[in-house]
Write an enzyme that holds these catalytic residues in place. Structure first.
Site, short mmCIF file in Angstrom:
data_model
loop_
_atom_site.label_atom_id
_atom_site.label_comp_id
_atom_site.label_asym_id
_atom_site.label_seq_id
_atom_site.Cartn_x
_atom_site.Cartn_y
_atom_site.Cartn_z
N HIS A 1 48.29 58.03 27.76
CA HIS A 1 49.56 57.55 27.17
C HIS A 1 50.28 56.79 27.97
O HIS A 1 51.70 56.47 27.63
CB HIS A 1 50.31 58.84 26.69
CG HIS A 1 51.25 58.43 25.46
ND1 HIS A 1 50.78 58.38 24.37
CD2 HIS A 1 52.55 58.53 25.43
CE1 HIS A 1 51.97 58.24 23.55
NE2 HIS A 1 52.85 58.16 24.28
N ASP B 1 59.62 64.93 24.99
CA ASP B 1 59.71 64.78 23.60
C ASP B 1 58.41 64.70 22.79
O ASP B 1 58.45 65.11 21.46
CB ASP B 1 60.47 63.34 23.39
CG ASP B 1 62.04 63.43 23.85
OD1 ASP B 1 62.90 64.55 23.82
OD2 ASP B 1 62.35 62.30 24.36
N GLU C 1 70.29 65.25 24.08
CA GLU C 1 70.19 63.72 24.38
C GLU C 1 70.95 62.86 23.64
O GLU C 1 72.04 63.35 23.04
CB GLU C 1 68.47 63.46 23.75
CG GLU C 1 67.36 63.98 24.74
CD GLU C 1 66.09 63.65 24.64
OE1 GLU C 1 65.90 62.58 23.56
OE2 GLU C 1 65.25 64.28 24.75
#
Length: 520
Positions: A100, A164, A280
């Site tokens: 990733h 997240d 956030e």
């Protein structure tokens, strides 16, 4: 796609049955003789090579000579010893979990990529408890955070700090930091680890903690894979809630937005103890595309109108967890917390979801994007830590100027503050030298032939910060020269370099980071 390579010279016949493998280095092709116990774990078939030649970013492509599929951490140690003992030239070794990264950080040009997922021959997640630590989980470095969540929820427990997106490997996020909306309270994921098993760049298998081999322990956490490969982590747990009150509040004024965010992450008194569990922020921008899926359909037109009026609308996203014991009081707690805030009247929106549904919220978006063919595309992301003292200047110069003036569509842009005292300065992760700093993430997505336009925005942003004297630090960093890395680490560069020499003297680990070598 940017191709920083020539087609490698690895030979197409890698003969495992007689116990040798043919690999190449950046200079010449060599015949290497791996130990018999790992020879059969090396692959250089087209599928294996191609699947590990790029990452989620789809910007950099580098072909490895082989892919290694270990069955145990000892296999990884044998591979690293094999590289170090090569008299011609050690080859680079890159550990790959979910791939990733976005700038080739987990690639190994003409080296060997370790397929960490091969270790998952059965769950390597064990939940335990001790008088000294309380509840914890021993987790394989290749395990996904979503699987950690499921395994711990079975026991009514949960890790305290998250990313997240949960379909990332434990070793991968701990090699960077692991941040999300819980970080302001509990620190990054690296601040919630009791112990690690690490295979160093010398091939040593070492168990380390704050009291056992502490220098290696702190160096590996946030160490970008430079000192060792994490094969097990002992993670802190706490009792898990059942539900989440999930709110978004809209602001037209940046000063009010940032002041309220800083209030919500305050580490003094009741605000920390009884405040929101997750904080956030994100931007809604005029040039779109606008993702309004969180909001009631009936309210979406007036939200779009607000964005069109101001160009940029700032959103605070907060969550309050609760369970059966607090079900009757959670609404009052949320009311008391939000009544102190200065959002645009009438623009507060709420959902009530399960704890797991909230933590795994990005999964539905992933499925949707995959169905549209928009997941495996170029991702020229930029993630920064910005000092609190300059966040208003950053808003004026970047959000209101550079981003609003671009012809490219706006990225998903995250912005939220963190507390420095929740980070451990002994770890390798680099943050600004202020008590409060902001995460700013420009999560661009583009077609394969269009990513350079987004990258140009990133370059303008960095140039603005340099010209304005805003001392930003990259998160998930990508630099082209060692001088840039020296500037990134600042006063910690010497100790970082010394630990590299001690734990990986031949500089074979994580060559895709481009810190100590020019293998890419």
């Amino acid at each position: 796609m940017a191709e920083n390579f020539a087609v490698p010279k690895y030979l197409t016949t890698m003969t495992f049955f007689i116990g040798f493998t043919m690999l190449s280095t950046t200079c010449t092709s060599l015949v290497l003789f791996p130990p018999k116990d790992i020879a059969g774990m090396l692959r250089n078939d087209t599928e294996s090579i191609n699947s590990t030649s790029t990452d989620y970013g789809h910007i950099v492509q580098e072909f490895p000579a082989a892919v290694f599929n270990p069955t145990s951490p000892n296999d990884i140690a044998s591979l690293i010893l094999f590289s170090n003992n090569n008299s011609e030239a050690p080859f680079g070794v890159a550990a790959r979990g979910q791939g990733h990264s976005v700038r080739g950080q987990d690639l190994a040009h003409d080296g060997v990529v370790i397929n960490m997922t091969a270790l998952s021959n059965g769950s390597r997640i064990v939940v335990s408890e001790s008088p000294s630590l309380g509840s914890y989980a021993d987790v394989g470095g290749e395990q996904l955070w979503i699987d950690v969540l499921h395994a711990t929820l079975y026991h009514g427990l949960t890790p305290v700090s998250w990313t997240d997106y949960l379909y990332l490997s434990v070793g991968g996020t701990l090699s960077n930091a692991g941040i999300s909306g819980q970080t302001f309270r509990f620190g990054p994921q690296i601040s919630n680890v009791y112990e690690l098993d690490v295979v160093t760049g010398k091939g040593d298998f070492i168990t380390c903690s704050s009291t056992k081999k502490p220098k290696l322990f702190y160096a590996v956490l946030g160490g970008l894979g430079q000192f060792g490969i994490i094969t097990r982590a002992r993670i802190a747990l706490q009792p898990a809630p059942n539900r989440a009150k999930w709110l978004r509040l809209l602001y037209s004024n940046f000063s009010a937005f940032s002041s309220d965010q800083e209030l919500l992450i305050s580490t003094s008194g009741k605000m920390e103890r009884d405040g929101f569990d997750y904080v956030e922020g994100l931007l809604l921008m005029q040039q779109g595309p606008l993702d309004l899926s969180f909001y009631p359909v009936a309210d979406q037109p007036r939200i779009a109108s607000l964005v069109n009026k101001y160009g940029v609308v700032y959103t605070i996203e907060v969550v309050k967890y609760y369970d059966d014991s607090t079900r009757d009081t959670v609404d009052k707690v949320v009311e008391n917390l939000t009544k102190r805030l200065s959002f645009v009247p009438g623009f507060m929106f709420e959902q009530d979801v399960s704890y797991e549904e909230f933590l795994d919220r990005v999964r539905n978006e992933e499925k949707m994007l995959k169905s549209l063919g928009l997941w495996d595309i170029a991702h020229p992301w930029m993630n920064l830590f910005v000092p609190k003292s300059r966040i208003s200047d950053f808003n004026s110069g970047v959000f209101k100027d550079i981003l609003l003036k671009q012809k490219v569509p706006a990225a998903l842009t995250l912005i939220y503050p963190m507390n420095r005292n929740k980070w451990d300065g002994r770890m390798s992760a680099v943050i600004p030298d202020e008590d409060v700093f902001y995460v700013v993430g420009l999560l661009h997505s583009s077609g394969f032939n269009e990513w350079q336009a987004f990258d140009e925005v990133n370059k303008q942003l960095l140039q603005f910060c340099e010209d304005a004297g805003i001392m930003v630090k990259q998160y998930l960093p990508h630099y082209e020269t060692q001088e840039d890395w020296k500037n990134h680490f600042g006063s910690n560069w010497q100790s970082f370099q010394e630990m590299k020499t001690k734990s990986d003297p031949n500089k074979i680990l994580a060559p895709g980071q481009r810190i100590f070598n020019s293998l890419l």
